[in-house]
Write a protein that holds these residues in place. Structure first.
Motif, PDB file in Angstrom:
ATOM      1  N   SER A  80       0.894  -1.291   0.071  1.00  0.00           N
ATOM      2  CA  SER A  80       0.176   0.169   0.040  1.00  0.00           C
ATOM      3  C   SER A  80       0.770   1.044   0.110  1.00  0.00           C
ATOM      4  CB  SER A  80      -0.888  -0.150   1.179  1.00  0.00           C
ATOM      5  OG  SER A  80      -0.253  -0.009   2.601  1.00  0.00           O
ATOM      6  N   LEU A  81       2.138   1.253   0.665  1.00  0.00           N
ATOM      7  CA  LEU A  81       2.958   2.352   0.885  1.00  0.00           C
ATOM      8  C   LEU A  81       3.467   2.696  -0.705  1.00  0.00           C
ATOM      9  CD1 LEU A  81       4.775   4.330   1.984  1.00  0.00           C
ATOM     10  CD2 LEU A  81       6.768   2.311   1.997  1.00  0.00           C
ATOM     11  N   LEU A  82       3.434   1.829  -1.759  1.00  0.00           N
ATOM     12  CA  LEU A  82       3.882   2.319  -3.177  1.00  0.00           C
ATOM     13  C   LEU A  82       2.942   2.905  -3.805  1.00  0.00           C
ATOM     14  CD1 LEU A  82       5.646  -1.287  -4.063  1.00  0.00           C
ATOM     15  CD2 LEU A  82       6.546   0.900  -2.842  1.00  0.00           C
ATOM     16  N   LEU A  83       1.672   3.059  -3.324  1.00  0.00           N
ATOM     17  CA  LEU A  83       0.480   3.907  -4.390  1.00  0.00           C
ATOM     18  C   LEU A  83       0.550   5.031  -4.214  1.00  0.00           C
ATOM     19  CD1 LEU A  83      -2.388   1.604  -3.234  1.00  0.00           C
ATOM     20  CD2 LEU A  83      -1.541   1.742  -5.646  1.00  0.00           C
ATOM     21  N   ASP A  84       0.743   5.753  -5.555  1.00  0.00           N
ATOM     22  CA  ASP A  84       0.562   7.345  -5.552  1.00  0.00           C
ATOM     23  C   ASP A  84      -0.847   7.664  -5.232  1.00  0.00           C
ATOM     24  OD1 ASP A  84       3.289   7.522  -6.120  1.00  0.00           O
ATOM     25  OD2 ASP A  84       2.878   7.659  -8.310  1.00  0.00           O
ATOM     26  N   SER A  85      -1.061   9.038  -5.076  1.00  0.00           N
ATOM     27  CA  SER A  85      -2.250   9.488  -4.835  1.00  0.00           C
ATOM     28  C   SER A  85      -3.083   9.747  -6.305  1.00  0.00           C
ATOM     29  CB  SER A  85      -2.279  11.189  -4.237  1.00  0.00           C
ATOM     30  OG  SER A  85      -1.869  10.882  -2.979  1.00  0.00           O
ATOM     31  N   GLY A  86      -4.418   9.302  -6.118  1.00  0.00           N
ATOM     32  CA  GLY A  86      -5.197   9.365  -7.260  1.00  0.00           C
ATOM     33  C   GLY A  86      -6.359   8.109  -7.352  1.00  0.00           C
ATOM     34  N   GLU A  87      -7.232   8.268  -8.106  1.00  0.00           N
ATOM     35  CA  GLU A  87      -8.387   7.077  -8.271  1.00  0.00           C
ATOM     36  C   GLU A  87      -8.851   7.076  -6.911  1.00  0.00           C
ATOM     37  OE1 GLU A  87      -7.413   4.104 -11.179  1.00  0.00           O
ATOM     38  OE2 GLU A  87      -5.384   4.826 -10.971  1.00  0.00           O
ATOM     39  N   GLY A  88      -9.115   8.059  -6.041  1.00  0.00           N
ATOM     40  CA  GLY A  88      -9.566   7.937  -4.677  1.00  0.00           C
ATOM     41  C   GLY A  88      -8.722   7.503  -3.666  1.00  0.00           C
ATOM     42  N   ILE A  89      -7.369   7.676  -4.046  1.00  0.00           N
ATOM     43  CA  ILE A  89      -6.480   7.179  -3.120  1.00  0.00           C
ATOM     44  C   ILE A  89      -5.590   8.225  -2.742  1.00  0.00           C
ATOM     45  CG2 ILE A  89      -4.248   5.745  -2.601  1.00  0.00           C
ATOM     46  CD1 ILE A  89      -5.503   3.798  -4.737  1.00  0.00           C
ATOM     47  N   VAL A  90      -5.348   8.363  -1.223  1.00  0.00           N
ATOM     48  CA  VAL A  90      -4.370   9.481  -0.589  1.00  0.00           C
ATOM     49  C   VAL A  90      -3.330   8.733  -0.168  1.00  0.00           C
ATOM     50  CG1 VAL A  90      -4.144  10.966   1.149  1.00  0.00           C
ATOM     51  CG2 VAL A  90      -6.431  10.655   0.092  1.00  0.00           C
ATOM     52  N   SER A  91      -2.208   9.124  -0.702  1.00  0.00           N
ATOM     53  CA  SER A  91      -0.795   7.979  -0.914  1.00  0.00           C
ATOM     54  C   SER A  91      -0.435   8.169   0.481  1.00  0.00           C
ATOM     55  CB  SER A  91       0.126   8.513  -1.836  1.00  0.00           C
ATOM     56  OG  SER A  91       1.177   7.764  -1.447  1.00  0.00           O
ATOM     57  N   GLU A  92       0.154   7.110   1.139  1.00  0.00           N
ATOM     58  CA  GLU A  92       0.881   6.833   2.431  1.00  0.00           C
ATOM     59  C   GLU A  92       2.105   7.650   2.415  1.00  0.00           C
ATOM     60  OE1 GLU A  92       1.094   3.035   3.522  1.00  0.00           O
ATOM     61  OE2 GLU A  92      -0.963   2.718   3.177  1.00  0.00           O
ATOM     62  N   LYS A  93       2.483   7.902   0.992  1.00  0.00           N
ATOM     63  CA  LYS A  93       3.841   8.634   0.947  1.00  0.00           C
ATOM     64  C   LYS A  93       3.702  10.149   1.410  1.00  0.00           C
ATOM     65  CE  LYS A  93       4.765   6.151  -3.405  1.00  0.00           C
ATOM     66  NZ  LYS A  93       4.756   6.213  -4.704  1.00  0.00           N
ATOM     67  N   GLU A  94       2.592  10.669   1.819  1.00  0.00           N
ATOM     68  CA  GLU A  94       2.554  11.985   2.357  1.00  0.00           C
ATOM     69  C   GLU A  94       2.184  12.010   3.454  1.00  0.00           C
ATOM     70  OE1 GLU A  94       2.555  14.695   0.260  1.00  0.00           O
ATOM     71  OE2 GLU A  94       3.327  13.133  -1.259  1.00  0.00           O
ATOM     72  N   SER A  95       2.415  10.947   4.324  1.00  0.00           N
ATOM     73  CA  SER A  95       2.073  10.902   5.933  1.00  0.00           C
ATOM     74  C   SER A  95       3.161  11.478   6.607  1.00  0.00           C
ATOM     75  CB  SER A  95       1.921   9.396   6.399  1.00  0.00           C
ATOM     76  OG  SER A  95       3.203   8.668   6.216  1.00  0.00           O
ATOM     77  N   LYS A  96       3.168  11.829   7.842  1.00  0.00           N
ATOM     78  CA  LYS A  96       4.262  12.358   8.571  1.00  0.00           C
ATOM     79  C   LYS A  96       5.444  11.672   8.639  1.00  0.00           C
ATOM     80  CE  LYS A  96       5.113  14.809  13.034  1.00  0.00           C
ATOM     81  NZ  LYS A  96       4.623  15.231  14.505  1.00  0.00           N
ATOM     82  N   PRO A  97       5.445  10.286   8.889  1.00  0.00           N
ATOM     83  CA  PRO A  97       6.526   9.393   8.953  1.00  0.00           C
ATOM     84  C   PRO A  97       7.372   9.346   7.452  1.00  0.00           C
ATOM     85  CG  PRO A  97       4.906   8.290   9.856  1.00  0.00           C
ATOM     86  CD  PRO A  97       4.297   9.636   9.241  1.00  0.00           C
ATOM     87  N   ASN A  98       6.487   9.581   6.518  1.00  0.00           N
ATOM     88  CA  ASN A  98       6.868   9.361   5.036  1.00  0.00           C
ATOM     89  C   ASN A  98       7.500  10.510   4.366  1.00  0.00           C
ATOM     90  OD1 ASN A  98       6.754   6.531   5.583  1.00  0.00           O
ATOM     91  ND2 ASN A  98       4.799   6.490   4.811  1.00  0.00           N
TER      92      ASN A  98
END
Length: 332
Positions: A80-98
């Motif tokens: 799930s970490l690898l998904l970019d934002s889009g298609e209703g997905i908010v990417s985990e890459k934008e979280s505080k730890p990442n």
């Protein structure tokens, strides 16, 4: 990152009793030979590209190992970490730890493209992350282990889970241990997996409070060696320089060894979450001492704990999908 027991009783028990790892139930479908027939080239493809990436950038071994950790602690090991934002997905890459911290996605892209060319629609991004973590350890001089395989990829991400479930450098010992237990991992897993900090870097912002205001009283952390703290303050000022990088293990920053634990014993752990392994729990303290004295023991425990972590609620069988591009869910 660990839980407490009585003092003298514990010291005796630790020398007599076998180390207890978390015993997660054996996950169905996961086994090392999963791709032996469907993609026999897989292991060699991953190993080769990881080696090239680390040759270009020595930091990359630690970064790739960290990707697996940050993936598994959120919704399980499902990429799930690898998904970019889009298609209703908010990417985990934008979280505080990442955000502004996690890296290595281009290496995963390169591996996925090569694997898709050799074995189309066969190997999950989640399994690639797991193999990459093992190969990163080996390339840096660390232990190897057989990687159970057969995971599938999620069709969603959880930025909330990423913000809440990944242990943070300034969490208390009990908070970190609770986050591990929530994943089915235990104290031994926590101390052993923390040893991944024998390679890699941390940003100034992740430990600044230890230098200037550990307990909200304007004073540095008394458990941090003063000479080491003085060196750190040169490049990590009271304000500014948030992204300045520091070795987690300044003794051998690119070698996977046990000097991380030796540093902790010398009060030279960089992060608060490193040093509290020595200061906040007797069982954790004993493990730190054992790993500092016996690198073979550390390697053995680290390998076992990496397998345990890789078993956190994987998607198997008909669940999830095999993504063709690790950054996007498949379109049907």
């Amino acid at each position: 990152m660990v839980k407490s027991m009585g003092y003298f009783v514990f010291v005796v028990l630790l020398t007599l009793a076998p180390i207890c790892f978390s015993h997660k139930p054996q996950v169905g479908y996961l086994f090392p030979q999963f791709y032996d027939h469907s993609c026999p080239q897989l292991q060699q493809i991953v190993k080769s590209i990881v080696a090239q990436a680390v040759a270009r950038d020595r930091r990359m071994a630690a970064s790739l190992l960290r990707l697996h950790f940050h993936d598994c602690f959120v919704k399980g090991c499902d990429a799930s970490l690898l998904l970019d934002s889009g298609e209703g997905i908010v990417s985990e890459k934008e979280s505080k730890p990442n955000k502004n911290s996690i890296r290595g996605f281009e290496v995963i892209d390169e591996i996925k493209a090569a694997v898709e060319k050799a074995c189309p629609h066969t190997v999950s991004c989640a399994d690639i992350l797991t193999i990459v973590a093992r190969d990163s350890s080996v390339i840096a001089g660390g232990p190897s282990w057989e990687v159970p395989l057969g995971r599938r990829d999620s069709r969603g991400a959880s930025i909330q889970g990423s913000n809440n479930d990944i242990p943070a450098p300034n969490n208390t010992f009990n908070t970190i241990l609770t986050k591990f237990k929530r994943q089915g991992l235990n104290l031994v897993d926590l101390v052993a997996l923390s040893g991944a900090h024998t390679i890699g870097n941390a940003r100034c912002v992740s430990f600044r409070q230890r230098l200037y205001n550990q307990n909200g009283n304007g004073q540095p952390d008394f458990t941090l060696d003063p000479a080491y703290a003085s060196k750190l303050r040169n490049q990590c000022p009271r304000s500014g320089g948030d992204q300045n990088l520091f070795f987690l293990d300044y003794v051998s920053p690119f070698n996977f060894d046990n000097s991380y634990y030796k540093n902790i014993l010398a009060n030279n752990g960089l992060l608060n979450s490193d040093q509290i392994l020595l200061t906040k729990n007797q069982e954790s303290m004993q493990l730190v001492k054992q790993y500092a004295e016996n690198m073979e023991l550390f390697f053995d425990h680290f390998a076992k704990s990496m397998i345990n972590m890789g078993n956190i609620t994987p998607l198997t069988g008909p669940k999830g999908e095999i993504r063709q591009n690790c950054r996007r869910i498949n379109s049907y």
